[in-house]
Design a protein around this motif. Structure first.
Motif, PDB file in Angstrom:
ATOM      1  N   ARG A  25      65.304 -21.686  -5.790  1.00  0.00           N
ATOM      2  CA  ARG A  25      64.778 -21.311  -4.363  1.00  0.00           C
ATOM      3  C   ARG A  25      63.329 -21.611  -4.496  1.00  0.00           C
ATOM      4  O   ARG A  25      62.385 -20.724  -3.882  1.00  0.00           O
ATOM      5  N   TYR A  48      67.902 -18.731   1.642  1.00  0.00           N
ATOM      6  CA  TYR A  48      69.138 -18.647   1.338  1.00  0.00           C
ATOM      7  C   TYR A  48      69.900 -17.947   2.787  1.00  0.00           C
ATOM      8  O   TYR A  48      69.426 -17.032   3.238  1.00  0.00           O
ATOM      9  N   ALA A  73      68.485 -23.200  -0.503  1.00  0.00           N
ATOM     10  CA  ALA A  73      68.798 -22.200  -1.650  1.00  0.00           C
ATOM     11  C   ALA A  73      70.456 -21.984  -1.751  1.00  0.00           C
ATOM     12  O   ALA A  73      71.096 -21.578  -0.908  1.00  0.00           O
TER      13      ALA A  73
END
Length: 136
Positions: A25, A48, A73
């Motif tokens: 990430r 995400y 992500a």
């Protein structure tokens, strides 16, 4: 909403190294000058969201602002370009850089290129392949 001016061809994929790095990430930093080929001094990572959702699409579009590729992500990657062949070339280059970054990271400390050098590289990319070498 996606701005078509950034390219009308979009490739989304789950190549091994891009997908592995997406789980960090974090953006891919300026470890290599070719990072500049994607629009900036890093290759960003979209936050995400669950696959197949509007939230994921919105986050990817927002992350692509100013860039032609991003990681997603815990998912994969996206590249955009004017044509499908150019988007595929960017996809291949992105996976190559992701692999090289993983190798470098595993080997030890990475010396990143500074912002001044990345600005110089981005300027040179504007003429890359369009002018005689002497013009550089």
């Amino acid at each position: 909403m996606y701005k078509a001016g950034r390219g009308s061809a979009v490739i989304h994929a789950h190549p091994d190294y891009c997908s592995a790095l997406s789980c960090l990430r974090q953006p891919i930093p300026a470890f290599h000058y070719m990072v500049a080929a994607f629009g900036g001094s890093q290759i960003p990572c979209a936050p995400y969201a669950t696959f197949g959702t509007v939230a994921l699409a919105e986050r990817v579009v927002a992350t692509l602002e100013g860039f032609t590729a991003c990681l997603m992500a815990n998912h994969g990657m996206v590249c955009v370009a004017e044509t499908l062949s150019k988007a595929l070339a960017k996809t291949i280059k992105l996976e190559m850089l992701a692999r090289q970054f993983c190798f470098a990271k595993a080997a030890g400390h990475i010396e990143l290129l500074d912002e001044a050098e990345m600005r110089t590289v981005r300027q040179r990319y504007q003429k890359y392949g369009k002018a005689a070498l002497e013009a550089y």
